[in-house]
Design a protein around this motif. Structure first.
Motif, PDB file in Angstrom:
ATOM      1  N   ASP A  90       0.834  -1.217   0.000  1.00  0.00           N
ATOM      2  CA  ASP A  90       0.000   0.000   0.000  1.00  0.00           C
ATOM      3  C   ASP A  90       0.864   1.260   0.000  1.00  0.00           C
ATOM      4  O   ASP A  90       0.549   2.259   0.653  1.00  0.00           O
ATOM      5  N   GLY A  91       1.983   1.195  -0.724  1.00  0.00           N
ATOM      6  CA  GLY A  91       2.860   2.349  -0.852  1.00  0.00           C
ATOM      7  C   GLY A  91       3.823   2.566   0.292  1.00  0.00           C
ATOM      8  O   GLY A  91       4.647   3.482   0.243  1.00  0.00           O
ATOM      9  N   MET A  92       3.760   1.733   1.329  1.00  0.00           N
ATOM     10  CA  MET A  92       4.648   1.859   2.482  1.00  0.00           C
ATOM     11  C   MET A  92       5.749   0.807   2.385  1.00  0.00           C
ATOM     12  O   MET A  92       5.475  -0.385   2.211  1.00  0.00           O
ATOM     13  N   ARG A  93       6.994   1.255   2.484  1.00  0.00           N
ATOM     14  CA  ARG A  93       8.124   0.335   2.355  1.00  0.00           C
ATOM     15  C   ARG A  93       8.178  -0.636   3.536  1.00  0.00           C
ATOM     16  O   ARG A  93       7.949  -0.257   4.688  1.00  0.00           O
ATOM     17  N   VAL A  94       8.474  -1.878   3.218  1.00  0.00           N
ATOM     18  CA  VAL A  94       8.587  -2.932   4.232  1.00  0.00           C
ATOM     19  C   VAL A  94      10.051  -3.114   4.568  1.00  0.00           C
ATOM     20  O   VAL A  94      10.873  -3.379   3.689  1.00  0.00           O
ATOM     21  N   SER A  95      10.392  -2.948   5.836  1.00  0.00           N
ATOM     22  CA  SER A  95      11.781  -3.094   6.270  1.00  0.00           C
ATOM     23  C   SER A  95      12.043  -4.518   6.723  1.00  0.00           C
ATOM     24  O   SER A  95      11.143  -5.223   7.179  1.00  0.00           O
ATOM     25  N   TRP A  96      13.293  -4.898   6.607  1.00  0.00           N
ATOM     26  CA  TRP A  96      13.718  -6.256   6.944  1.00  0.00           C
ATOM     27  C   TRP A  96      14.606  -6.219   8.182  1.00  0.00           C
ATOM     28  O   TRP A  96      15.523  -5.402   8.246  1.00  0.00           O
ATOM     29  N   PRO A  97      14.353  -7.035   9.199  1.00  0.00           N
ATOM     30  CA  PRO A  97      15.191  -6.998  10.394  1.00  0.00           C
ATOM     31  C   PRO A  97      16.641  -7.357  10.069  1.00  0.00           C
ATOM     32  O   PRO A  97      16.898  -8.226   9.240  1.00  0.00           O
ATOM     33  N   ALA A  98      17.573  -6.668  10.712  1.00  0.00           N
ATOM     34  CA  ALA A  98      18.988  -6.876  10.414  1.00  0.00           C
ATOM     35  C   ALA A  98      19.455  -8.272  10.820  1.00  0.00           C
ATOM     36  O   ALA A  98      20.270  -8.879  10.136  1.00  0.00           O
ATOM     37  N   GLU A  99      18.972  -8.789  11.920  1.00  0.00           N
ATOM     38  CA  GLU A  99      19.378 -10.105  12.389  1.00  0.00           C
ATOM     39  C   GLU A  99      18.163 -10.864  12.898  1.00  0.00           C
ATOM     40  O   GLU A  99      17.177 -10.260  13.320  1.00  0.00           O
ATOM     41  N   ALA A 100      18.255 -12.174  12.855  1.00  0.00           N
ATOM     42  CA  ALA A 100      17.181 -12.986  13.408  1.00  0.00           C
ATOM     43  C   ALA A 100      17.144 -12.838  14.924  1.00  0.00           C
ATOM     44  O   ALA A 100      18.160 -12.553  15.567  1.00  0.00           O
ATOM     45  N   VAL A 101      15.962 -13.003  15.492  1.00  0.00           N
ATOM     46  CA  VAL A 101      15.756 -12.869  16.928  1.00  0.00           C
ATOM     47  C   VAL A 101      15.282 -14.207  17.480  1.00  0.00           C
ATOM     48  O   VAL A 101      14.490 -14.908  16.837  1.00  0.00           O
ATOM     49  N   TYR A 102      15.758 -14.541  18.677  1.00  0.00           N
ATOM     50  CA  TYR A 102      15.391 -15.793  19.326  1.00  0.00           C
ATOM     51  C   TYR A 102      15.099 -15.483  20.793  1.00  0.00           C
ATOM     52  O   TYR A 102      15.964 -14.947  21.498  1.00  0.00           O
ATOM     53  N   LEU A 103      13.914 -15.827  21.239  1.00  0.00           N
ATOM     54  CA  LEU A 103      13.593 -15.582  22.648  1.00  0.00           C
ATOM     55  C   LEU A 103      12.666 -16.675  23.171  1.00  0.00           C
ATOM     56  O   LEU A 103      12.012 -17.384  22.404  1.00  0.00           O
ATOM     57  N   MET A 104      12.646 -16.789  24.497  1.00  0.00           N
ATOM     58  CA  MET A 104      11.734 -17.736  25.133  1.00  0.00           C
ATOM     59  C   MET A 104      10.739 -16.974  25.993  1.00  0.00           C
ATOM     60  O   MET A 104      11.071 -15.935  26.579  1.00  0.00           O
ATOM     61  N   LEU A 105       9.527 -17.491  26.027  1.00  0.00           N
ATOM     62  CA  LEU A 105       8.463 -16.960  26.866  1.00  0.00           C
ATOM     63  C   LEU A 105       8.052 -18.025  27.871  1.00  0.00           C
ATOM     64  O   LEU A 105       7.948 -19.206  27.531  1.00  0.00           O
ATOM     65  N   HIS A 106       7.840 -17.611  29.125  1.00  0.00           N
ATOM     66  CA  HIS A 106       7.207 -18.495  30.094  1.00  0.00           C
ATOM     67  C   HIS A 106       5.709 -18.242  29.982  1.00  0.00           C
ATOM     68  O   HIS A 106       5.172 -17.313  30.584  1.00  0.00           O
ATOM     69  N   LYS A 107       5.047 -19.067  29.181  1.00  0.00           N
ATOM     70  CA  LYS A 107       3.633 -18.855  28.885  1.00  0.00           C
ATOM     71  C   LYS A 107       2.769 -19.172  30.107  1.00  0.00           C
ATOM     72  O   LYS A 107       2.851 -20.268  30.671  1.00  0.00           O
ATOM     73  N   PRO A 108       1.924 -18.223  30.493  1.00  0.00           N
ATOM     74  CA  PRO A 108       0.956 -18.517  31.558  1.00  0.00           C
ATOM     75  C   PRO A 108      -0.296 -19.163  30.975  1.00  0.00           C
ATOM     76  O   PRO A 108      -0.490 -19.205  29.752  1.00  0.00           O
ATOM     77  N   SER A 109      -1.147 -19.652  31.831  1.00  0.00           N
ATOM     78  CA  SER A 109      -2.419 -20.214  31.395  1.00  0.00           C
ATOM     79  C   SER A 109      -3.339 -19.094  30.897  1.00  0.00           C
ATOM     80  O   SER A 109      -3.222 -17.941  31.324  1.00  0.00           O
ATOM     81  N   GLY A 110      -4.217 -19.440  29.964  1.00  0.00           N
ATOM     82  CA  GLY A 110      -5.218 -18.481  29.525  1.00  0.00           C
ATOM     83  C   GLY A 110      -4.880 -17.740  28.249  1.00  0.00           C
ATOM     84  O   GLY A 110      -5.615 -16.824  27.866  1.00  0.00           O
ATOM     85  N   TYR A 111      -3.780 -18.122  27.561  1.00  0.00           N
ATOM     86  CA  TYR A 111      -3.382 -17.453  26.331  1.00  0.00           C
ATOM     87  C   TYR A 111      -3.289 -18.460  25.188  1.00  0.00           C
ATOM     88  O   TYR A 111      -2.709 -19.537  25.338  1.00  0.00           O
ATOM     89  N   LEU A 112      -3.866 -18.088  24.044  1.00  0.00           N
ATOM     90  CA  LEU A 112      -3.771 -18.917  22.852  1.00  0.00           C
ATOM     91  C   LEU A 112      -2.397 -18.769  22.222  1.00  0.00           C
ATOM     92  O   LEU A 112      -1.846 -17.664  22.173  1.00  0.00           O
ATOM     93  N   THR A 113      -1.854 -19.879  21.723  1.00  0.00           N
ATOM     94  CA  THR A 113      -0.584 -19.810  21.012  1.00  0.00           C
ATOM     95  C   THR A 113      -0.850 -19.461  19.551  1.00  0.00           C
ATOM     96  O   THR A 113      -0.880 -20.317  18.661  1.00  0.00           O
ATOM     97  N   THR A 114      -1.081 -18.200  19.328  1.00  0.00           N
ATOM     98  CA  THR A 114      -1.281 -17.646  17.989  1.00  0.00           C
ATOM     99  C   THR A 114      -0.968 -16.164  18.087  1.00  0.00           C
ATOM    100  O   THR A 114      -1.000 -15.584  19.179  1.00  0.00           O
TER     101      THR A 114
END
Length: 277
Positions: free
Chosen positions: A68-92
């Motif tokens: 839509d006319g807006m430039r899409v930027s690309w992240p310089a490096e890949a990111v890796y992180l972990m989450l301690h998921k609590p109950s009550g959240y969908l994995t999406t």
């Protein structure tokens, strides 16, 4: 060795070319399917030319991509992180019904293109890996390369070790046989597990390691031996451990953890290749 293989090993740059819809998804514009819809709607251009063909490939380093006319930027490096998921959240990363999702718990604005590697059920807690590295994510989740995942399950009923034998041998569920699982009964929750199950009379605590990732697999396995799961928690994914990460919190992987994860994905891939010979 391909560019992808070099990048998984951490020895090379991002691949220079990739499919446009994959680029858009990795840049956080939309899901892969959503990116395809943007393309077919004529809303995506490459170097000023509308790109509707789903097979279109781009040079990540040189081509200018716009939505839509807006430039899409690309992240310089890949990111890796972990989450301690609590109950009550969908994995999406989004839910049309407006239910809470894990996207609310990780820094999507800071790191466009983050996605969860695998999933945990809404009521399951524990370690959930996120990355912008699609190649490593696929390597970790491919059906022939699933890494070991450790779960703690609080189940109904006083369970005996003998009742775990069907799981160790490979129990058959309604969607087919499971691979043999390593499992054992525990008296108490390990101190570094990151959960606080409250054992009461008439319940049992089971630790189970599986390599597959079928829907509700651990719950169905334990239900099949007549001990329904009351609570489920994942303290480990491959070589990764929560190690005191608070529920609802996230952190980036340390270099040693990332190296171990890459080594794990390559080792599992090699073993799968040898097994298929």
């Amino acid at each position: 060795m391909t560019d992808d293989a070099r990048r998984i090993e951490g020895n090379g740059p991002w691949p220079h070319t990739m499919r446009l819809q994959r680029f858009l998804a990795r840049a956080g514009v939309a899901s892969r399917r959503g990116s395809e819809n943007l393309m077919t709607a004529g809303r995506v251009s490459v170097n000023g030319v509308v790109a509707c063909e789903l097979g279109t490939k781009i040079d990540v380093d040189r081509d200018v991509v716009e939505v839509d006319g807006m430039r899409v930027s690309w992240p310089a490096e890949a990111v890796y992180l972990m989450l301690h998921k609590p109950s009550g959240y969908l994995t999406t990363m989004s839910d049309p019904q407006g239910r809470p999702t894990v996207a609310e718990l990780v820094p999507c604005d800071r790191y466009p293109g983050l996605f969860p590697v695998g999933r945990l059920d809404m009521d399951t807690t524990g370690l959930l890996l996120f990355t912008t590295d699609g190649d490593l994510g696929q390597a970790l989740l491919h059906p022939s390369r699933h890494v070991e995942k450790t779960y703690l399950a609080l189940v109904d009923g006083s369970m005996s070790d003998r009742e775990l034998e069907p799981l160790r041998k490979g129990i058959v569920l309604d969607d087919g046989p499971c691979q043999p699982a390593r499992c054992s009964l525990l008296e108490t929750v390990p101190p570094d597990a990151g959960c606080s199950f409250k054992r009461v009379r008439g319940t049992s605590l089971v630790e189970i390691d599986i390599h597959e990732g079928r829907k509700n697999q651990v719950k169905r396995m334990l239900g099949a031996v007549h001990h329904p799961v009351l609570e489920l928690h994942r303290p480990a994914f491959g070589p990764l451990r929560l190690n005191g990460l608070a529920s609802g919190s996230w952190r980036e992987l340390e270099r040693a953890e990332l190296d171990a994860l890459r080594e794990c994905s390559c080792t599992v891939k090699k073993q799968a290749t040898e097994n298929n010979r």
